[in-house]
Write a protein that holds these residues in place. Structure first.
Motif, PDB file in Angstrom:
ATOM      1  N   PRO A  20      16.228  -4.570  12.837  1.00 15.91           N
ATOM      2  CA  PRO A  20      14.790  -4.813  12.675  1.00 15.91           C
ATOM      3  C   PRO A  20      14.060  -3.633  12.023  1.00 15.91           C
ATOM      4  N   VAL A  21      14.444  -2.408  12.392  1.00 12.22           N
ATOM      5  CA  VAL A  21      13.790  -1.238  11.800  1.00 12.22           C
ATOM      6  C   VAL A  21      14.060  -1.207  10.297  1.00 12.22           C
ATOM      7  N   MET A  22      15.309  -1.507   9.931  1.00 15.86           N
ATOM      8  CA  MET A  22      15.665  -1.526   8.509  1.00 15.86           C
ATOM      9  C   MET A  22      14.862  -2.597   7.768  1.00 15.86           C
ATOM     10  N   ILE A  23      14.734  -3.752   8.378  1.00 19.36           N
ATOM     11  CA  ILE A  23      13.940  -4.828   7.753  1.00 19.36           C
ATOM     12  C   ILE A  23      12.510  -4.341   7.565  1.00 19.36           C
ATOM     13  N   GLY A  24      11.980  -3.682   8.603  1.00 16.93           N
ATOM     14  CA  GLY A  24      10.616  -3.160   8.522  1.00 16.93           C
ATOM     15  C   GLY A  24      10.464  -2.186   7.358  1.00 16.93           C
ATOM     16  N   LEU A  25      11.512  -1.414   7.144  1.00 16.14           N
ATOM     17  CA  LEU A  25      11.468  -0.416   6.058  1.00 16.14           C
ATOM     18  C   LEU A  25      11.354  -1.077   4.684  1.00 16.14           C
ATOM     19  N   LEU A  26      11.787  -2.337   4.596  1.00 20.92           N
ATOM     20  CA  LEU A  26      11.754  -3.036   3.307  1.00 20.92           C
ATOM     21  C   LEU A  26      10.327  -3.283   2.815  1.00 20.92           C
ATOM     22  N   TRP A  27       9.371  -3.054   3.713  1.00 16.45           N
ATOM     23  CA  TRP A  27       7.971  -3.194   3.284  1.00 16.45           C
ATOM     24  C   TRP A  27       7.518  -1.992   2.451  1.00 16.45           C
ATOM     25  N   LEU A  28       8.370  -0.993   2.379  1.00 12.17           N
ATOM     26  CA  LEU A  28       7.994   0.239   1.688  1.00 12.17           C
ATOM     27  C   LEU A  28       7.514   0.022   0.254  1.00 12.17           C
ATOM     28  N   PRO A  29       8.269  -0.732  -0.576  1.00  4.44           N
ATOM     29  CA  PRO A  29       7.796  -0.928  -1.960  1.00  4.44           C
ATOM     30  C   PRO A  29       6.420  -1.560  -2.007  1.00  4.44           C
ATOM     31  N   PHE A  30       6.177  -2.442  -1.020  1.00  2.00           N
ATOM     32  CA  PHE A  30       4.864  -3.108  -0.964  1.00  2.00           C
ATOM     33  C   PHE A  30       3.775  -2.094  -0.659  1.00  2.00           C
ATOM     34  N   ILE A  31       4.028  -1.277   0.354  1.00  2.00           N
ATOM     35  CA  ILE A  31       3.021  -0.290   0.757  1.00  2.00           C
ATOM     36  C   ILE A  31       2.789   0.722  -0.367  1.00  2.00           C
ATOM     37  N   LYS A  32       3.876   0.997  -1.086  1.00  2.00           N
ATOM     38  CA  LYS A  32       3.821   1.955  -2.200  1.00  2.00           C
ATOM     39  C   LYS A  32       2.823   1.541  -3.280  1.00  2.00           C
ATOM     40  N   ARG A  33       2.722   0.241  -3.513  1.00  2.00           N
ATOM     41  CA  ARG A  33       1.931  -0.223  -4.647  1.00  2.00           C
ATOM     42  C   ARG A  33       0.466  -0.438  -4.316  1.00  2.00           C
ATOM     43  N   ILE A  34       0.105  -0.273  -3.081  1.00  2.00           N
ATOM     44  CA  ILE A  34      -1.270  -0.640  -2.743  1.00  2.00           C
ATOM     45  C   ILE A  34      -2.210   0.549  -2.869  1.00  2.00           C
ATOM     46  N   SER A  35      -3.511   0.240  -2.813  1.00  2.00           N
ATOM     47  CA  SER A  35      -4.535   1.269  -3.006  1.00  2.00           C
ATOM     48  C   SER A  35      -4.569   2.207  -1.792  1.00  2.00           C
ATOM     49  N   LYS A  36      -5.301   3.323  -1.962  1.00  2.00           N
ATOM     50  CA  LYS A  36      -5.407   4.325  -0.908  1.00  2.00           C
ATOM     51  C   LYS A  36      -6.013   3.722   0.351  1.00  2.00           C
ATOM     52  N   GLN A  37      -7.064   2.912   0.157  1.00  2.00           N
ATOM     53  CA  GLN A  37      -7.720   2.264   1.301  1.00  2.00           C
ATOM     54  C   GLN A  37      -6.717   1.446   2.100  1.00  2.00           C
ATOM     55  N   LYS A  38      -5.968   0.630   1.346  1.00  2.00           N
ATOM     56  CA  LYS A  38      -5.003  -0.240   2.006  1.00  2.00           C
ATOM     57  C   LYS A  38      -3.892   0.575   2.666  1.00  2.00           C
ATOM     58  N   TYR A  39      -3.552   1.677   1.991  1.00  2.00           N
ATOM     59  CA  TYR A  39      -2.529   2.568   2.548  1.00  2.00           C
ATOM     60  C   TYR A  39      -3.013   3.125   3.886  1.00  2.00           C
ATOM     61  N   HIS A  40      -4.251   3.524   3.949  1.00  2.00           N
ATOM     62  CA  HIS A  40      -4.819   4.014   5.198  1.00  2.00           C
ATOM     63  C   HIS A  40      -4.832   2.933   6.254  1.00  2.00           C
TER      64      HIS A  40
END
Lengths: 392, 339
Positions: free
Chosen positions: A157-177
């Motif tokens: 599950p942790v590894m699956i959660g990590l797969l969200w990384l590319p998504f989080i990478k592409r978002i704006s600073k606000q969304k990142y926060h």
């Protein structure tokens, strides 16, 4: 000059020791031989049944003297019906000493039992068992099974959660926060969950003399400050150690989550050990869903650095693998005391991680913690955890 | 990473498989309820089969009748004088390894069995050596001031003389009647008072069984039940009787907290005389239910030798000690019962 320095050091030392010496004298006076100044009240014996194992035609009860005076175990009963039994190594228990009471009894699987132990003054102590089930015997097979379960619950599950990384990478600073705050919310929920679990275990299976609530508090604070100090060192030295600051933060988050997952492993191992197999399958599914969110917590800070798949996988292992060790310990050598301690360490670790994340958001985002993104992230994080926790 | 995993595995292995090579210790054995033999390196916790070291001897109490100091009064009546001393500071081993503060008449629970013939004058010199107030209240017929209810006898040596004519014929309890009454009874202040008919009863092997219980943890529930106080006693010390011999048991139920008690006899039936007041039995049965202080006389003979259980058929009580055995020995005589 030098001389006066030494004598002043001596004075400091003496002024430190003198009150302590008085304290020793006071204690000696109260407890010393022939002193019955404070001989008030009647000390009541107390025993705690820490563990009940159901084996072939026998029920084994681990009993500990948790009272202020030595006790003699006199009798055992099942469902308030007297049974011949044996006690190993012997029936005299000094303070905190434990022994195993072996009660031959043809018990029935999945039925509730009330185990009673009577001590020499006729006081009967009892423990309720919801459903009898064979105590698990340590075996390689079971160790492998626990490892698999731990992998399903912790690592995957942790590894699956990590797969969200590319998504989080592409978002704006606000969304990142928003996602960082979400992580903090998730973690706050986990920490409270751990504390609650620790208090529950201490309430159910730990003797009052262990001061369950204070034990939990002390260990939480210890763990929090221990990790806080370590992480500050690590993050501050991250330049020197050639670790990027986001990685250092992610590492601390992984360690905190790892400690927490150790506690979850304990819960699963203990559930299997106590025979509630159906319950633990449910527990496994619940934890798996729940723990996917933990991957996000690690991914969030990492998303602002370079993509480092190897490091990411390593962090995932640090966060997830302890579930396996937890399951082993919980299933094979369950003891309420160690469970409480580990759960409290996990909670302290997570509180520390929350602090680290909040500081990270503050330093990243204009010294401000009251933005809409942070507030909503935090609240939504808690809500996600609450909803997935219903499944556990 | 690999090293870490290895270390963790090693620690887990040590935790999981502790002390494989523990030295061999001396083995003791004990027998379970179902006959299984269990070996242990530790100590045996066995209220059922271990030889009791208890201070009160149920074997002696069973057939011990006290007829008092006998003299004849001017009016020709027989006077029987008894001395009964109440105490409330004794701690006795009431089951192997369990020590409990019992309150006693003459040092035991139950107190002495007092026996007189109908019409005798019974005089009890009662001394209260306890730390609380106590009395003796006899069931039976007597003047109000001899009832042991309002004539409270003070602690630390208080005295009272109970005097009355023995009657009616039968088996009766006596007990302390000071409030809180339940406490004064369950702690052990009771005994049996037998009044024989003038013409006597047929000769028999006679015994007394007081069905009682002890609440050792003060939760208003009995922890132990027994015939004559000591749980399981007659199970490991069977009562020896002979075939063809008339057995007469004076049974008195003194159990508190539980509304009923009962007595079931194996391999036989008994003639039952409620309260023992009549010479004609009311029942021929193997099961009589008794409420508080309900009592009676049971008469039976065994035709076949062997071991026969008797116990409460409220089996909770029997599993907590109210169970015993008759060991019937072949006497070679024919049964003459009922002729």
């Amino acid at each position: 000059m030098e001389h006066s320095d030494i004598s002043s050091k001596g004075k400091v030392l003496a002024s430190g020791i003198i009150p302590f010496a008085f304290l020793v004298i006071l204690i000696a006076y109260i407890f010393g031989p022939g002193s019955d100044v404070l001989n008030l009240g009647v000390p009541l014996p107390e025993i705690t049944m820490e563990k009940v194992d159901f084996v072939d035609s026998e029920i084994k009860v681990t009993v500990r003297n948790t009272g202020p005076i030595p006790v003699e175990i006199a009798m055992a009963d099942i469902n308030d019906r007297i049974q011949p039994a044996a006690i190993e190594p012997d029936k005299t228990l000094e303070r905190y000493e434990s022994a195993v009471v072996r009660i031959p009894f043809s018990w029935n699987e999945a039925e509730p039992y009330n185990i009673g132990i009577t001590i020499s003054d006729g006081t009967r102590f009892e423990k309720e068992i919801e459903a009898a089930a064979y105590a698990i015997q340590p075996s390689l097979e079971l160790a492998v099974l626990f490892a698999i379960v731990g992998t399903y619950v912790g690592i995957i599950p942790v590894m699956i959660g990590l797969l969200w990384l590319p998504f989080i990478k592409r978002i704006s600073k606000q969304k990142y926060h928003f996602f960082l705050a979400l992580t903090a919310g998730l973690l706050l929920f986990l920490a409270i969950d751990s504390v609650e679990e620790a208090l529950e275990v201490s309430g159910e299976s730990l003797a009052a003399s262990f001061n369950g609530a204070l034990l939990v508090t002390t260990v939480v604070v210890f763990s929090f400050f221990g990790l806080y100090y370590t992480s500050e060192k690590l993050v501050n030295n991250s330049q020197k150690a050639k670790i990027a600051k986001p990685v250092a933060i992610a590492l601390m988050i992984s360690i905190g989550i790892g400690l927490h997952n150790f506690g979850e492993g304990l819960a699963i191992g203990a559930a299997v050990g106590l025979g509630s197999i159906a319950f633990s399958t449910f527990l496994i599914v619940g934890f798996a869903l729940h723990n996917t969110t933990e991957g996000i917590a690690i991914a969030a800070p990492m998303s602002r650095g370079k993509l480092m798949i190897g490091k990411l996988a390593g962090l995932g292992m640090i966060a997830g693998a302890p579930a396996i060790f937890g399951a082993w310990v919980g299933g094979f050598v369950y003891s309420p005391f160690t469970s409480v301690v580990f759960l409290a360490i996990g909670a302290g670790a997570i509180f520390q991680v929350i602090l680290t994340i909040m500081k990270w958001i503050r330093s990243e985002g204009d010294q401000n913690l009251s933005s809409a993104a942070v507030a909503s992230g935090f609240v939504i994080g808690m809500m996600i955890m609450y909803l997935t926790s219903i499944l556990v | 990473m690999g090293i870490l995993l290895f270390v963790a595995l090693g620690i887990s292995a040590v935790l999981v498989f502790p002390s494989i090579s523990e030295a061999q210790k001396e083995q003791k054995t004990f027998v379970t309820h179902t006959g299984g033999v269990i070996k242990t390196t530790g100590e045996v916790l066995d209220p059922v089969y271990s030889v009791s070291t208890v201070e009160f001897d149920p074997e002696k109490y069973l057939r011990e009748f006290n007829y008092g100091k006998i003299s004849t009064l001017e009016n020709g009546k027989t006077l029987r004088e008894f001395t009964i001393i109440a105490e409330d500071d004794k701690v006795q081993e009431i089951s192997p390894g369990v020590f409990f503060n019992v309150w006693t008449f003459n040092g035991t629970v139950p107190g002495p069995t007092i026996r007189a013939t109908e019409g005798d004058i019974v005089r009890i010199n009662f001394i209260n050596n306890g730390s609380k107030e106590h009395t003796i209240h006899f069931h039976g017929i007597h003047p109000a001031e001899m009832d042991g209810v309002f004539e409270i006898v003070g602690s630390g040596g208080g005295k009272f003389i109970y005097e009355f004519e023995a009657g009616p014929v039968g088996v009766h309890p006596y007990h302390c009647h000071v409030m809180p009454l339940e406490e004064h009874i369950v702690r052990g202040l009771y005994g049996v008072f037998i009044v024989d008919p003038r013409e006597g009863r047929p000769s028999a092997d006679e015994m007394v069984m007081v069905l009682n219980g002890l609440d050792t943890d003060f939760d208003a529930e009995n922890n132990f039940y027994a015939a004559n106080t000591i749980p399981f006693y007659y199970q490991h010390h069977p009562i020896q009787i002979n075939t063809g011999e008339l057995i007469r048991v004076y049974v008195v139920n003194m159990v508190e907290f539980d509304p009923i008690n009962n007595l079931h006899l194996h391999g036989n039936l008994y003639h039952y005389y409620p309260t023992g007041t009549d010479t004609v039995p009311s029942f021929y049965t193997d099961m009589i239910t008794l409420s508080q202080t309900e009592r009676g006389i049971m008469e039976f003979k065994y035709d076949y030798p062997g071991k026969y259980l008797f116990h409460a058929h409220k089996v909770e009580f029997s599993e907590k000690g109210w169970v015993g055995l008759f060991l019937v020995k072949d006497s070679g005589t024919e049964s003459q019962y009922g002729t």
